[in-house]
Scaffold this motif. Sequence first.
Motif, PDB file in Angstrom:
ATOM      1  N   GLY A 118      85.925  -3.664  89.810  1.00  0.00           N
ATOM      2  CA  GLY A 118      86.683  -4.621  89.010  1.00  0.00           C
ATOM      3  C   GLY A 118      87.166  -5.828  89.781  1.00  0.00           C
ATOM      4  N   LEU A 119      87.070  -5.782  91.114  1.00  0.00           N
ATOM      5  CA  LEU A 119      87.574  -6.917  91.893  1.00  0.00           C
ATOM      6  C   LEU A 119      86.606  -8.107  91.909  1.00  0.00           C
ATOM      7  N   PRO A 120      85.308  -7.909  92.177  1.00  0.00           N
ATOM      8  CA  PRO A 120      84.424  -9.081  92.297  1.00  0.00           C
ATOM      9  C   PRO A 120      84.404  -9.982  91.072  1.00  0.00           C
ATOM     10  N   GLU A 121      84.396  -9.405  89.866  1.00  0.00           N
ATOM     11  CA  GLU A 121      84.299 -10.229  88.667  1.00  0.00           C
ATOM     12  C   GLU A 121      85.594 -10.992  88.359  1.00  0.00           C
ATOM     13  N   ARG A 122      86.686 -10.636  89.039  1.00  0.00           N
ATOM     14  CA  ARG A 122      87.953 -11.349  88.853  1.00  0.00           C
ATOM     15  C   ARG A 122      88.238 -12.325  89.993  1.00  0.00           C
ATOM     16  N   TRP A 123      87.347 -12.366  91.001  1.00  0.00           N
ATOM     17  CA  TRP A 123      87.540 -13.232  92.157  1.00  0.00           C
ATOM     18  C   TRP A 123      87.516 -14.701  91.729  1.00  0.00           C
ATOM     19  N   GLY A 124      88.562 -15.421  92.084  1.00  0.00           N
ATOM     20  CA  GLY A 124      88.672 -16.825  91.707  1.00  0.00           C
ATOM     21  C   GLY A 124      89.269 -17.044  90.338  1.00  0.00           C
ATOM     22  N   ARG A 125      89.489 -15.974  89.593  1.00  0.00           N
ATOM     23  CA  ARG A 125      90.077 -16.091  88.250  1.00  0.00           C
ATOM     24  C   ARG A 125      91.491 -15.515  88.214  1.00  0.00           C
ATOM     25  N   GLY A 200      91.973  -5.064  83.156  1.00  0.00           N
ATOM     26  CA  GLY A 200      92.661  -6.152  82.467  1.00  0.00           C
ATOM     27  C   GLY A 200      92.505  -7.455  83.224  1.00  0.00           C
ATOM     28  N   SER A 201      93.574  -8.242  83.243  1.00  0.00           N
ATOM     29  CA  SER A 201      93.544  -9.483  84.006  1.00  0.00           C
ATOM     30  C   SER A 201      93.766  -9.209  85.483  1.00  0.00           C
ATOM     31  N   ALA A 202      94.861  -8.512  85.794  1.00  0.00           N
ATOM     32  CA  ALA A 202      95.167  -8.191  87.186  1.00  0.00           C
ATOM     33  C   ALA A 202      95.960  -6.892  87.245  1.00  0.00           C
ATOM     34  N   ASP A 203      95.497  -5.873  86.512  1.00  0.00           N
ATOM     35  CA  ASP A 203      96.138  -4.562  86.514  1.00  0.00           C
ATOM     36  C   ASP A 203      95.515  -3.700  87.605  1.00  0.00           C
ATOM     37  N   VAL A 204      96.352  -3.101  88.435  1.00  0.00           N
ATOM     38  CA  VAL A 204      95.881  -2.216  89.485  1.00  0.00           C
ATOM     39  C   VAL A 204      96.073  -0.768  89.024  1.00  0.00           C
ATOM     40  N   VAL A 205      94.979  -0.041  88.922  1.00  0.00           N
ATOM     41  CA  VAL A 205      95.019   1.372  88.540  1.00  0.00           C
ATOM     42  C   VAL A 205      94.864   2.193  89.813  1.00  0.00           C
TER      43      VAL A 205
END
Length: 295
Positions: A118-125, A200-205
Amino acid sequence: MKHDVIIIGGSYSGMAAALQLLRARRRVLIIDGGKRRNRSASHSHGFLGSDGVDPAELARVARAQLEAYPTLTWVDGAVEQATGTMDDFTVTSGSTTYAAKRLLLAIGVSDRLPEIPGLPERWGRSIFHCPYCHGYELDRGRVGVIATGPVSIHQAQLLPEWGDTTFFLNGTFEPDRVAEDELIRRGVTIETTPIKHIDGSADVVLTDGRRLRFAGLFTAPYNEPSTPIATQLGCELVETLTGVQIGTGETKETTVPGVFACGDAARMPHSVSLAVGDGAWAGAQIHRSLVWPAS
């Protein structure tokens, strides 16, 4: 035709260097693969006069301004090979070989991100590396820092300026007592439970099932030049806190005479503002080397 300078990389630092050279009426060739490091970001912040502008628009306007100069040639494509010595370099892109007196490596870096689903697809966003570029827009919301090693301590200590901060060690290392006391003094919450994934947007599970919600996350990826061209040419690479970069002197010349480097691949820390300034300085220094070759 032999160009005065071939610039490998047409992002912010490369274009800033080109502008100085073009205004000195030098023949400049830019070869660009079209992969800006911040291509995932929708806004660029902290660049005076263009705060909040789409970085793609920054790049588009800059290129249009360069193309108004008649001594510019721009080639869209990747560089496969670069060889030669001072005043006699050759660069190959596709099936074409180009010649130049000087080379400038403005190749940027690649980011080796933590291996967290889930981290790579949120990088920069919603996951970033620079709080000066993205912290203000989080509006004092909760901030998470994902450790990549001891260097992340500095990032975690800095982030409370932008919001309540949680530092995820994620099994990478254990801070010593001095570092832990400083983190606590800064109001940072230290979380030792490993991360399962980002949602989600920046939820850490976490692996224990807890879900922690944040306005944004930060991490310090491992950086290295985005292509092997510098190594191919024999340029020295130097260790940094977060990876390796091309070694340069004050004039931005590498250990190979006639080969210069600028931008994220040749300096740290990284931002659009710093890349532009570094490129402008490199362009001026390359011009000086063409006027006074022995200087």
